[in-house]
Design a protein around this motif. Structure first.
Motif, PDB file in Angstrom:
ATOM      1  N   PHE A  46      -6.776  -4.275  11.561  1.00 58.02           N
ATOM      2  CA  PHE A  46      -6.056  -5.546  11.564  1.00 58.02           C
ATOM      3  C   PHE A  46      -5.145  -5.759  10.354  1.00 58.02           C
ATOM      4  N   LEU A  47      -5.442  -5.136   9.226  1.00 54.78           N
ATOM      5  CA  LEU A  47      -4.600  -5.331   8.043  1.00 54.78           C
ATOM      6  C   LEU A  47      -3.983  -4.034   7.525  1.00 54.78           C
ATOM      7  N   GLY A  48      -4.247  -2.937   8.209  1.00 50.96           N
ATOM      8  CA  GLY A  48      -3.706  -1.656   7.769  1.00 50.96           C
ATOM      9  C   GLY A  48      -2.197  -1.563   7.885  1.00 50.96           C
ATOM     10  N   TRP A  49      -1.599  -2.401   8.725  1.00 52.13           N
ATOM     11  CA  TRP A  49      -0.145  -2.377   8.885  1.00 52.13           C
ATOM     12  C   TRP A  49       0.556  -2.746   7.591  1.00 52.13           C
ATOM     13  N   SER A  50      -0.110  -3.562   6.768  1.00 47.37           N
ATOM     14  CA  SER A  50       0.470  -3.858   5.457  1.00 47.37           C
ATOM     15  C   SER A  50      -0.013  -2.781   4.494  1.00 47.37           C
ATOM     16  N   LEU A  51       0.797  -2.406   3.608  1.00 46.82           N
ATOM     17  CA  LEU A  51       0.431  -1.338   2.670  1.00 46.82           C
ATOM     18  C   LEU A  51      -0.794  -1.728   1.855  1.00 46.82           C
ATOM     19  N   ILE A  52      -0.910  -2.993   1.498  1.00 48.69           N
ATOM     20  CA  ILE A  52      -2.043  -3.456   0.697  1.00 48.69           C
ATOM     21  C   ILE A  52      -3.345  -3.311   1.480  1.00 48.69           C
ATOM     22  N   GLY A  53      -3.353  -3.729   2.735  1.00 49.80           N
ATOM     23  CA  GLY A  53      -4.556  -3.602   3.558  1.00 49.80           C
ATOM     24  C   GLY A  53      -4.970  -2.157   3.750  1.00 49.80           C
ATOM     25  N   TRP A  54      -3.995  -1.273   3.929  1.00 45.90           N
ATOM     26  CA  TRP A  54      -4.292   0.146   4.116  1.00 45.90           C
ATOM     27  C   TRP A  54      -4.882   0.743   2.841  1.00 45.90           C
ATOM     28  N   VAL A  55      -4.304   0.402   1.687  1.00 42.39           N
ATOM     29  CA  VAL A  55      -4.797   0.929   0.406  1.00 42.39           C
ATOM     30  C   VAL A  55      -6.199   0.394   0.113  1.00 42.39           C
ATOM     31  N   VAL A  56      -6.446  -0.892   0.387  1.00 43.02           N
ATOM     32  CA  VAL A  56      -7.779  -1.460   0.177  1.00 43.02           C
ATOM     33  C   VAL A  56      -8.797  -0.742   1.065  1.00 43.02           C
ATOM     34  N   ALA A  57      -8.448  -0.500   2.321  1.00 41.46           N
ATOM     35  CA  ALA A  57      -9.346   0.210   3.227  1.00 41.46           C
ATOM     36  C   ALA A  57      -9.604   1.635   2.737  1.00 41.46           C
ATOM     37  N   LEU A  58      -8.579   2.292   2.224  1.00 39.98           N
ATOM     38  CA  LEU A  58      -8.737   3.656   1.711  1.00 39.98           C
ATOM     39  C   LEU A  58      -9.633   3.687   0.479  1.00 39.98           C
ATOM     40  N   VAL A  59      -9.424   2.764  -0.441  1.00 40.86           N
ATOM     41  CA  VAL A  59     -10.266   2.701  -1.643  1.00 40.86           C
ATOM     42  C   VAL A  59     -11.707   2.397  -1.266  1.00 40.86           C
ATOM     43  N   TRP A  60     -11.901   1.472  -0.349  1.00 42.03           N
ATOM     44  CA  TRP A  60     -13.246   1.105   0.102  1.00 42.03           C
ATOM     45  C   TRP A  60     -13.921   2.290   0.788  1.00 42.03           C
ATOM     46  N   ALA A  61     -13.166   3.035   1.568  1.00 42.72           N
ATOM     47  CA  ALA A  61     -13.731   4.180   2.289  1.00 42.72           C
ATOM     48  C   ALA A  61     -14.115   5.314   1.347  1.00 42.72           C
ATOM     49  N   THR A  62     -13.398   5.449   0.252  1.00 40.80           N
ATOM     50  CA  THR A  62     -13.680   6.553  -0.666  1.00 40.80           C
ATOM     51  C   THR A  62     -14.607   6.159  -1.814  1.00 40.80           C
TER      52      THR A  62
END
Length: 81
Positions: A46-62
């Motif tokens: 839902f928020l990955g389309w924005s660069l911020i949401g994608w980066v937050v998801a990536l940091v959280w995943a790693t």
């Protein structure tokens, strides 16, 4: 006619590659067995389309999962007189 088929295949491959790149945080979360992988997937979706949401998801995943902490409560009933 042949060029239209090649174009459609190229578009299909492009969509699959783009979707794979878009969902990298979710893929990492599921492959590493994160305890909150569903939340990461929802954030990524839902928020990955924005660069911020994608980066937050990536940091959280790693990031490393917090280990459960054991809390010991000592209720000694001895009274000192």
């Amino acid at each position: 006619m042949m060029s239209a088929t090649i174009l459609n295949i190229g578009i299909g491959v492009g969509v699959l590659v783009s979707a794979g790149l878009y969902f990298i945080p979710s893929i990492i979360a599921f492959r590493s067995g994160k305890s909150n992988k569903i939340a990461i997937l929802l954030l990524n979706t839902f928020l990955g389309w924005s660069l911020i949401g994608w980066v937050v998801a990536l940091v959280w995943a790693t990031s490393k999962d917090n280990l459960p902490q054991q809390i010991v409560i000592n209720n000694s009933s001895s009274t000192q007189e």
